[in-house]
Design a protein around this motif. Structure first.
Motif, mmCIF file in Angstrom:
data_model
loop_
_atom_site.group_PDB
_atom_site.id
_atom_site.type_symbol
_atom_site.label_atom_id
_atom_site.label_comp_id
_atom_site.label_asym_id
_atom_site.label_seq_id
_atom_site.Cartn_x
_atom_site.Cartn_y
_atom_site.Cartn_z
ATOM 1 N N ASN A 122 0.813 -1.467 -0.036
ATOM 2 C CA ASN A 122 -0.048 -0.095 -0.041
ATOM 3 C C ASN A 122 0.876 1.253 -0.021
ATOM 4 O O ASN A 122 1.859 1.473 0.835
ATOM 5 C CB ASN A 122 -0.874 0.189 1.219
ATOM 6 N N GLY A 162 -0.266 4.619 -0.611
ATOM 7 C CA GLY A 162 -0.843 5.691 -0.543
ATOM 8 C C GLY A 162 -1.459 6.449 -1.744
ATOM 9 O O GLY A 162 -0.967 5.972 -2.965
ATOM 10 N N ARG A 166 2.761 8.571 3.320
ATOM 11 C CA ARG A 166 1.533 8.091 3.809
ATOM 12 C C ARG A 166 1.200 8.886 5.067
ATOM 13 O O ARG A 166 0.118 9.000 5.538
ATOM 14 C CB ARG A 166 1.588 6.704 4.386
ATOM 15 N N MET A 224 -0.617 12.020 3.771
ATOM 16 C CA MET A 224 -1.533 11.724 2.395
ATOM 17 C C MET A 224 -2.900 12.427 2.367
ATOM 18 O O MET A 224 -3.364 12.675 3.459
ATOM 19 C CB MET A 224 -1.932 10.116 2.585
ATOM 20 N N SER A 264 -9.615 10.233 6.424
ATOM 21 C CA SER A 264 -7.933 10.293 6.735
ATOM 22 C C SER A 264 -7.675 11.963 6.803
ATOM 23 O O SER A 264 -7.351 12.377 7.882
ATOM 24 C CB SER A 264 -7.147 9.698 5.701
#
Length: 999
Positions: free
Chosen positions: A810, A812, A925, A928, A967
């Motif tokens: 992963n 981002g 990340r 992000m 997020s």
């Protein structure tokens, strides 16, 4: 209008038919058939007769008949026959000889009165006065007649007495009357032009004579000083010359006055004649509204072109209404407008790099530009131009005259060179090995360099490709412009298409398992350069049977470009040498695309080699090669060692570098990818247009020169952008029919199984017919992977290119977008998050806004949720009425709007060169969420413009599980995002730093 045409005539041809009919009636009404000569019949008449035949034939019939009067020339029949054969207007028509009598196909007859065995239902067109006119004949002019077959709508209109028929005939007569005026004006224009040309030639002759007289007078004056004993006779002779000069000056003044008057009349006529619309358009317009005779008016201002849009920062942009007339030279307040590139070596590949591509850069910057071989440059070319750029031009009497006239006319001059060809003492074999290998002599090359130096010294400024060349040129010219060799869009297109032909993106080796090491030299001048890498190449070929050395040979005689007798060790591995025929420069990118490794060895420390440009690294990088180059100055500045290529100086360095790349396919792939991204912006046509704009605008005056220098120096202080970070990924689906699209839609997805199919369906529904689609999954754990793969398998016929990639870890949002951008092979890309939707015309509309130099274009985006469109609520600061749809991207493009926060959503179309210029989306990340805002800010710092498209072209889904709400807009995370972006762009001053949910 369609009711006045034959039913067999398609609507698409009706405008042309009426145009030709009007032209025939305009040009031929006064010509007597009995005196009609061959030159009276031009293409308009032949085409019109053809249309008459085509229009009058019935669907049930195969042809009509053309009868030619005996008074017409034989060639008319041949012209008609050739035209009909070319156009194919009569289907299933067989052509027979002129005198043959047949009932099949088209019949061309010499005698109008000869009896033809034709079916009575076929219409007949009689051309020329018929001595025995048909009883049902309807005349259009003195020599065009129609013999109808039954009732025909066009003939009924022409011979009818209805208001419609009379109105039509009246309009045509009005048009003919006006056109007669125009023809007379054209005749007068030609007379004025001829008179003006004669006057101009006379003025030019007088100027030459005056200069000759001036030289004679100076000679006489010198004799006066040195030969005092014959002073009086010489003074008398001098007085005679002065008298003659005064007489000649008076004559010249009179001619120039006459010439000026003629030019004024010519310009008036040209302005008058340039205004009316074409005759056929006025005929058509007359049927749509009441007929009003056309009256010329003042010229209308033309809208600015997109190229002028791009060059809006110029101090003195080129006018959109420039003319080739030499009398306009120097009269415009806008300053520099026209640039003439003069090629000293017009038949060499270098003219493409230094003339063609730089002329395109000037045009893209808003200037007019032409290219002319030096030998063909005339006085009119000099008077047309504001700037002359001499590329590799050796001094001569012709060049001296060009420079003299340029100075006389106030034209700026620039000398351009792409090698040190202006330092005569470098013309030695120990500096330039090519002197020996091409069979030249040092003396001849030294004379050539000396002549180029004389041209440089006579020019106002210089321009060149590298810093080393600029330094050498500065010794002779204080102002030198640095204009590197660049690629053009066609080279990029063909290079990347050749790269795609190798298969799936990221493939390390070719399908045959061979590793090709290519040396693409274009001339027999690099023997000592190749000798540097020669031992290493021989060693690698002997130790790696799957390695191949690709060399080039002349196409006609298959003679190697290298002199192979100087490299005897290659004889032992000759079965591992691939010989390729040399190709034109336009096809070179496809040859580079065959290589896995490209080499560019040069003699380090050799003053001639140290000044050579980076072109071989550039061309190899565009085609997906990993490169090994010698560490000359230009290569050291452009190649990031072990990031975008490998530097090798000694034979041992070359051996290590070759073995490293041959044995490590992943390193080859990484270097090639990074090199492509690294050269895409600085050597692009867009970057060259900006350099050219600064160079040319600096010629307009002190203020403009200072502004151009300020911009240039500020740009030189910018740090080179970091390479885009491309996280590791794997390809799950790949489909490529090797077509060429303009746009790639990049869909990024992370656990969006509930929404991703809506996004994909919206891409498939785009009105843009040829489209690429790349989906990047960033490590999803739901069923979205299977849904996307199945959807792609079912939609291969819709897309030119379909790619499904998944990040290994992963990465981002920024990393996922960079994976998609890396895989894209189109000039433009459109980002789409998997929970959003495009409207059908999004790609097509945004693409139309991506004109030259535009980095990104963004639309209006309407917000919606599970209940439908989201509307505004009443608040004290609201400028839109309550109940209006909530829109993103509703502010016009202005970089200063980014100071206080982001106003542009990620759903924007981005040029790939602009993405590369910015170093891609940032990958973090911990921060992000603002990758798109950071990209817009970087564009602003680079001076790359954006454009708003004020149309709703996409829909933004607001939901609790979106990345923004899950997020970005969490308090702790947003604080990190704000700190990260402000550190990268200290000039921003956010007004909304606190977290705020989009629900």
């Amino acid at each position: 209008m369609t009711n006045i045409f034959p039913t067999s005539l398609s609507p698409a041809l009706q405008d042309q038919y009426l145009a030709d009919l009007a032209i025939l009636l305009t040009q031929r009404p006064t010509i007597e058939a009995t005196s009609c000569q061959q030159e009276d019949w031009d293409d308009h008449a032949v085409r019109t007769i053809t249309w008459l035949v085509t229009g009058l034939q019935d669907k049930s019939q195969q042809a009509a008949t053309i009868l030619l009067s005996p008074t017409l020339d034989d060639e008319l029949g041949s012209q008609l026959r050739a035209h009909l054969e070319l156009e194919g207007n009569l289907p299933e028509t067989r052509f027979t000889s002129i005198f043959q009598n047949t009932d099949a196909g088209l019949i061309l007859c010499r005698q109008a009165h000869e009896k033809q065995n034709t079916v009575s239902g076929i219409p007949v067109v009689v051309v020329g006065k018929n001595s025995r006119p048909h009883s049902e004949e309807i005349r259009l002019s003195d020599y065009i007649s129609l013999c109808p077959a039954g009732t025909h709508s066009l003939i009924e209109l022409l011979k009818g007495q209805s208001d419609t028929s009379r109105s039509f005939r009246h309009r045509v007569r009005q048009l003919l009357a006006h056109d007669l005026t125009m023809r007379r004006a054209n005749t007068e224009l030609q007379r004025y032009r001829k008179s003006a040309e004669q006057a101009e030639r006379a003025v030019h002759t007088l100027r030459i004579e005056s200069r000759s007289l001036s030289r004679d007078l100076r000679s006489r004056n010198e004799k006066i000083t040195s030969l005092t004993h014959i002073l009086d006779p010489i003074r008398q002779e001098r007085d005679v010359f002065r008298t003659k000069m005064m007489e000649e000056s008076q004559k010249r003044a009179e001619l120039e006055h006459h010439y000026t008057e003629n030019r004024a009349g010519l310009e008036s006529l040209e302005a008058f004649l340039s205004q009316p619309a074409p005759l056929w358009r006025r005929v058509l317009r007359s049927f749509r509204k009441p007929f009003i005779p056309y009256i010329p008016t003042l010229p209308e201002l033309q809208p600015q072109s997109d190229k002028e849009d791009f060059s809006s920062s110029r101090a003195a942009p080129a006018s959109s209404e420039t003319t080739d007339s030499p009398d306009t030279h120097g009269s415009s307040p806008d300053g520099i407008q026209r640039v003439l590139f003069i090629a000293g070596e017009p038949n060499t590949p270098g003219v493409a790099y230094r003339c063609t591509r730089n002329a395109e850069a000037a045009q893209n910057a808003g200037y007019e530009a032409r290219i002319q071989p030096c030998a063909a440059v005339g006085y009119e070319d000099i008077r047309w131009a504001d700037v002359l750029i001499f590329w590799r031009v050796e001094y001569s009497g012709h060049v001296s005259t060009i420079l003299d006239l340029a100075q006389q006319e106030g034209v700026k001059t620039i000398f351009d060179a792409d090698d040190i060809v202006f330092v005569p003492h470098y013309a030695r074999v120990d500096f330039i090995d090519g002197i020996r290998s091409v069979g030249a002599t040092e003396e001849r090359i030294e004379r050539c360099f000396a002549d180029m130096r004389r041209t440089l010294v006579r020019c106002d400024q210089g321009s060149t490709t590298t810093r080393e060349l600029a330094l050498a040129m500065h010794e002779l010219r204080p102002v030198v412009h640095l204009l590197p060799n660049v690629y053009d869009h066609e080279t990029l297109r063909r290079s990347r298409l050749g790269y795609r032909l190798r298969g799936e993106p990221g493939r390390a080796t070719s399908e045959d398992g061979l590793i090709r090491i290519g040396y693409a030299t274009g001339s027999r001048t690099h023997q000592r350069d190749f000798a540097i890498a020669y031992p290493a190449l021989t060693h690698v070929l002997k130790t790696h049977p799957n390695a191949r050395l690709v060399l080039f040979r002349e196409k006609d005689n298959h003679q190697p470009v290298l002199l192979m007798e100087e490299f005897p060790a290659l004889k032992a591995v000759e079965n591992q040498i691939e010989w390729r025929d040399m190709v034109p420069l336009s096809e070179l990118g496809e040859e580079f695309a065959r290589f896995d490794i490209s080499i560019a060895p040069l003699e380090v420390g050799n003053v001639f080699c140290e000044a050579k440009s980076e072109i071989k690294f550039l061309e190899a990088s565009l085609a997906g090669n990993a490169s090994i180059v010698s560490p000359t100055g230009p290569f050291r500045r452009i190649v990031r060692d072990h990031e975008t290529g490998l530097l090798a100086e000694t034979p041992e360095d070359w051996t290590r570098a070759l073995l490293k790349l041959v044995d490590n396919p992943d390193l080859r792939r990484t270097l090639a990818r990074n090199a492509y991204h690294d050269v895409l912006w600085p050597f692009s046509p867009e970057a060259q247009a900006r350099r050219m704009s600064l160079a040319l605008s600096s010629l307009n005056g002190d203020v403009e020169a200072a502004q151009a220098a300020e911009t240039l120096l500020a740009r030189s202080r910018l740090k080179s952008p970091a390479l885009p970070v491309i996280p590791e990924s794997e390809t799950l689906f790949h489909h490529d029919i090797l077509g060429e699209a303009e746009v790639t839609v990049i869909v990024t997805s992370y656990n969006y199984a509930n929404h991703v199919l809506d996004a994909l369906d919206s891409v498939a529904a785009q009105t843009l017919p040829i489209l690429d689609l790349i989906v990047v999954d960033d490590g999803s754990t739901d069923e979205s992977l299977d849904l996307i793969r199945i959807w792609m398998e079912r939609h291969t016929s819709r897309f030119n290119r379909l790619i499904f990639r998944r990040s290994i870890r992963n990465a981002g949002l920024g990393g996922a977008r960079n994976i998609g951008m890396d895989a894209a092979e189109t000039p433009h890309t459109l980002q789409l998050d998997a929970d959003n939707i495009l409207r059908p015309d999004a790609c097509e509309t945004l693409l139309a806004a991506m004109t030259f130099g535009i980095a990104y274009a963004y639309p209006l985006i309407q917000c919606f949720d599970e209940n439908g469109p989201i509307v505004t609520k009443k608040t004290p600061d609201l400028t839109t009425p309550p109940g209006a749809p909530v829109l993103l991207g509703d502010l016009p493009s202005n970089p200063l709007t980014l100071v206080s926060g982001n106003r542009i959503d990620a759903m924007a179309m981005v040029a790939k060169w602009a993405w590369a210029a910015a170093g891609g989306y940032y990958v973090s990340r911990e921060a992000m969420g603002w990758e798109d805002y950071d990209l817009w800010c970087t564009f602003a710092e680079l001076g790359l413009p954006g454009r708003q498209v004020p149309a709703i072209l996409a829909d933004y889904r607001q939901h609790s599980s979106s990345m923004t709400n899950a997020s970005t807009e969490r308090a702790a995370h947003k604080a990190r995002v704000v700190a990260y972006v402000q550190d990268r762009h200290p000039w921003i001053n956010l007004t909304a730093e606190k977290a705020h949910q989009r629900v």
